[in-house]
Design an enzyme around this catalytic site. Structure first.
Site, mmCIF file in Angstrom:
data_model
loop_
_atom_site.group_PDB
_atom_site.id
_atom_site.type_symbol
_atom_site.label_atom_id
_atom_site.label_comp_id
_atom_site.label_asym_id
_atom_site.label_seq_id
_atom_site.Cartn_x
_atom_site.Cartn_y
_atom_site.Cartn_z
ATOM 1 N N GLY A 98 -17.273 2.936 18.974
ATOM 2 C CA GLY A 98 -16.680 1.633 19.245
ATOM 3 C C GLY A 98 -16.833 0.665 18.092
ATOM 4 C CG HIS A 256 -16.510 3.547 23.494
ATOM 5 N ND1 HIS A 256 -17.490 3.044 24.335
ATOM 6 C CD2 HIS A 256 -17.121 3.726 22.296
ATOM 7 C CE1 HIS A 256 -18.616 2.914 23.672
ATOM 8 N NE2 HIS A 256 -18.422 3.315 22.430
ATOM 9 C CG ASP A 257 -18.224 7.820 21.091
ATOM 10 O OD1 ASP A 257 -18.561 6.784 21.697
ATOM 11 O OD2 ASP A 257 -18.663 8.108 19.959
#
Length: 509
Positions: A98, A256-257
């Site tokens: 992010g 976002h991971d």
């Protein structure tokens, strides 16, 4: 290729399922490397294989730390080319970390390489911002954990020191949105990554004009917001011609991971705790709407976007970075310890001798981390760890205690109890950390899947393509596709006593 398959009953069903097999291409960018992962769904289980891996190295120029975005985009193209040999690809999607972003000029070009979140340009700006917008109002608007690396403070730095850069910019695109723009020409901002910026109104789900005006950030920079699972476009003609591919769909997943990883938690229960453990440990729970009560303000918890319009109430904790950076320092000193070696050295040392606070900003920059561990312990009047094993034991136990600290705060904020912690991501391979987490928190730790982020990316593409109904169904599919391990708590009395010592040493009680 990691895959677990269950029999479907008869050969006719098998043939039908295989005929329906879908393939999607997931790009997962971490802070040090990236992968192109080919995901397959046969109607029963998800399987995946890595088809391209590449380094993701920051570059320091003139005292500023940048991301090498042109190299990153080159590697995306290489992944697409390699995917061609496996047959038709239904869609492509990208997830990244992010907060970081690129600024696009009016003519559509990138103004400069995105600056790395570990760059020091935001030092001191959190406190400085409170003179423009009071801390409690700031939190109630955005619901974010205050961290110097947040997008809002990066932009505040530009407003103070390089306003001409903002004047030249037409729009801002966060990293996955920037790559999507390079692939499709479409400018859009995906919701889950937007929530990492501390620029989003948490209650309304829109960009906060109050925050941008207070800090001198032009509101025109921000594009429309799309939800996870949105097909935002197709590969542009130039890219198709260059790579020799069809105009494949590009899906904006939970980009976002962490949000991708949370979508892959194989939880059966509605209310659960997760720890997405990698370079950072993202420790939290999924709730229906942002939690903005006084306890959340006091605890400095973050409300970040999750799939299907939900919210992850979390704390960002510096995680395996401290172990990774310590190992790199020992290598610079001529000691090539494996991670297994560091675990064994830690276990030989006396337990609970000293603690650090992983949230202290002093541990964020790269460099000699073991020295900073010793400095922290000396500053807080604790025994100073001298040996490699003592430093590593301090880091491991401090992480476990910080998890316990956050676990208690989440229960207090939500008024809920949780029977297990779902540990996902690369940290699940660290059995010592998993066991210490179970011991410190006094509950079962379920470890897996390792590739949660990739699985979440794949699952959201399958939802967008109509192959999976929703996230609940995706969790069920992932649960039968992946192997998990359970860790039961031990040494309960010793860890309770140590937790009290930890709170006192760090003045957290």
């Amino acid at each position: 290729e990691r895959t677990v398959r269950r029999p479907l009953g008869n050969s006719r069903m098998d043939a039908m399922k295989m005929a329906q097999k879908k393939q999607v291409l997931a790009f997962d960018f971490g802070a040090s490397s990236g992968r192109a992962m080919l995901g397959s769904f046969d109607g029963n289980t998800i399987s995946y294989q890595e088809i391209h891996r590449f380094s993701n190295d920051p570059v320091s120029i003139g005292g500023t730390l940048y991301w090498d975005v042109l190299r990153q985009f080159y590697e995306i193209k290489q992944g697409i080319v390699k995917a061609k040999q496996f047959g038709p690809i239904d869609s492509i999607a990208i997830d990244t970390w992010g907060v970081d972003f690129g600024l696009i000029a009016k003519d559509g070009t990138l103004l400069e390489n995105p600056v790395h979140y570990r760059d020091l340009r935001t030092t001191g700006l959190v406190e400085k911002s409170f003179s423009k917008i009071p801390k409690e109002e700031f939190y109630h608007l955005t619901g974010n954990q205050f961290m110097e690396l947040n997008t809002v403070f990066q932009l505040y730095s530009l407003a103070l020191n390089r306003p001409y850069q903002l004047e030249r910019a037409d729009c801002l695109l966060l990293m996955p949105d920037l790559f999507n723009y390079m692939l499709t020409g479409v400018k859009a901002s995906e919701y889950t990554n937007c929530t990492t910026t501390q620029l989003l109104d948490a209650a309304k789900g829109t960009w906060s004009q109050r925050v941008t005006e207070a800090l001198g950030i032009p509101s025109r920079l921000f594009t429309s917001i799309v939800q996870p699972g949105t097909v935002i476009g197709r590969l542009n003609p130039e890219t198709c011609d260059e790579l020799g591919v069809d105009p494949i769909k590009v899906v904006s997943v939970a980009s976002h991971d962490t949000a991708s990883a949370v979508a892959a938690v194989p939880a059966e229960e509605k209310d659960f705790i997760f720890n997405s453990c990698g370079t950072w440990s993202i420790f939290g729970t999924v709730v229906d709407s942002p939690v903005l009560n006084e306890k959340a303000v006091r605890y400095n918890l973050a409300n970040e976007g999750a799939a299907e319009g939900k919210t992850s109430l979390i704390r960002n904790i510096l995680g395996l970075w401290m172990i990774q950076e310590s190992r790199r320092q020992y290598q610079r000193e001529g000691f090539d310890y494996s991670y297994g070696d560091l675990e064994r050295l830690a276990l030989r040392e006396k337990p609970f001798a000293c603690f650090i606070d992983p949230d202290d900003p002093m541990f964020v920059p790269p460099g000699n981390l073991p020295r900073r561990v010793r400095e922290f312990c000396e500053k807080t009047s604790q025994p100073v760890p001298e040996t490699v094993g003592q430093v590593m034991r301090c880091i491991y136990e401090s992480l476990a205690m910080k998890y316990r600290y956050t676990y208690e705060q989440l229960k207090d904020c939500t008024g809920k109890d949780y029977r297990a912690i779902h540990m996902i991501g690369g940290g699940t391979k660290d059995s010592l950390l998993c066991q210490m987490t179970a011991n410190a928190c006094g509950c079962t730790v379920t470890a897996g899947p390792i590739e949660a982020t990739v699985l979440g990316n794949i699952a959201m593409q399958l939802i967008a393509n109509g192959q999976i109904r929703d996230v609940d169904e995706a969790r069920q599919i992932i649960a039968r596709s992946e192997k998990v391990l359970n860790y039961q708590p031990t040494e309960a009395g010793a860890y309770r006593t140590a937790y009290e010592i930890y709170l006192k040493a760090l003045k957290l009680s």
